[in-house]
Design an enzyme around this catalytic site. Structure first.
Site: not given
Ligand code: ZN
Length: 357
Positions: A145, A147, A149-150, A202, A225, A263
């Site tokens: 996705h 975000h 941090d991905h 998400h 996530d 995570h």
């Protein structure tokens, strides 16, 4: 990266400053910069949250925040936040790469042809170091996705590996996307066969990737996530009904499927699970094991779908004991799926409150 949204109001900008102030306040303690976007948003009140979330996902401010998060994490965890062991099964090598403060990227290698795919390369330099160490060629980025941090490392790696394909769902604004995917599309890298599964909730375009198993080798699920060890992602961009359908997709997979989440949240998640299912013995023994692992900063992935069904409350929304713990009862004219979605909403609400403590 999304283009800056110049129509943002001054109020929105002020609100983002509020979020940044929160960051600085917590920095002295646990350090909010070390946390993923889910945890940051969990601390943020609703109106402020919407504005901050829009800024994070749709403007350059989000990208700058991610860059800062990455810089700080590299300083704080020069060897990564966790130690992870590669798993090699019948010519397939899976290497968890510990990035940012608690994210995992995964390098999946076809050892016969020395080609690889990477899932969610948040810190591209960390991924590149492992590619060089393994002497393999990067053919594909599988992005769960948008975000940062991905997806933050997609473009950097794509620039370095010109022929590398970038996969994801088109509705999710994935940086550098070259190959948009739909539900049940296949991705082949050497002898590796992945199936992409559309799992919104998400984010609007969240995808998970299922690597085929073969004789004696279980399949592997890279869940981003959507699902974590004993937890699930926040419903940023979807209703409980949408998220439930995505969780049901995971629940329908074979029990021996290995789960590789985005995570390292196992310890917190199992603590929360203790609140809703204090008598669950499977949860208790997994918690003991996780505590041992984390005391040595060891990675807790992978678990299996069978294990998750035994203790992950977000995959147990059909159980009367869980409904009782949440103080919920199915209404006489309420559809079973609607009721489970209501249970999910309540469970997620409690988890968000738990994160704020
Ligand atoms: Zn996310």
């Amino acid at each position: 990266m999304a283009p800056p949204d110049w129509s943002l109001t001054l109020a929105a900008a002020a609100s983002f400053c509020g979020v940044l102030c929160l960051c600085l306040r917590f920095r002295a303690g646990r350090g909010l910069w070390r946390e993923g976007v889910s945890k940051i948003m969990a601390r943020t009140e609703k109106p402020l949250f919407r504005i901050a979330y829009t800024l994070y996902t749709k403007t350059r401010l989000g990208y700058l925040f991610y860059k800062r998060q990455m810089r700080k994490a590299r300083e704080h965890y020069p060897a990564g936040h966790s130690k992870a062991q590669p798993v090699e099964l019948n010519g397939v090598k899976i290497i968890p790469i510990s990035v940012l403060s608690d994210n995992y990227s995964y390098l999946v290698i076809d050892t016969a042809s020395s080609v690889a795919a990477v899932v969610d390369p948040a810190d591209p330099q960390a991924v590149q170091a492992v590619l060089e160490e393994e002497g393999v060629m990067l053919e594909a980025i599988l992005c769960t996705h948008k975000h940062w941090d991905h997806s933050g490392g997609n473009k950097w790696l794509k620039r370095l590996h010109g022929s590398c394909r970038v996969y994801g769902n088109a509705t999710d604004n994935i940086p550098g996307l070259t190959h948009p995917l739909s539900h049940r599309d296949s991705v082949t890298v050497g002898r590796l066969h992945f199936k992409a599964l559309f799992t919104p909730g998400h984010t609007v375009g969240h995808m998970i990737y299922l690597l085929d198993g073969c004789a004696g080798v279980p399949p592997s699920l890279f869940s981003g996530d959507l699902v974590f060890l004993s937890g699930c992602g926040r419903m940023f961009e979807g209703s409980a009904r949408t998220m439930l359908s995505s969780l049901d997709t995971v629940g329908s997979l074979s029990e021996d499927t290995l789960l590789w989440p985005g995570h390292e949240y196992a310890e917190d998640n199992l603590l929360f699970a203790t609140e809703v299912e204090p008598q669950n013995t499977a949860r208790e023994s997994k918690y003991q094991w996780v505590q041992q692992q984390r005391s040595q900063k060891l990675c807790t992935s992978p678990s299996t779908i069978g294990e998750e069904k035994a203790y992950n409350p977000f995959l147990r929304l059909h159980l009367p004991d869980l409904h009782k713990a949440l103080g919920l009862q199915q209404l006489p004219d309420e559809d079973w799926t609607e009721f489970r979605a209501r249970a999910l909403e309540e469970l997620r609400r409690r988890k968000d409150l738990f994160n704020r403590r």
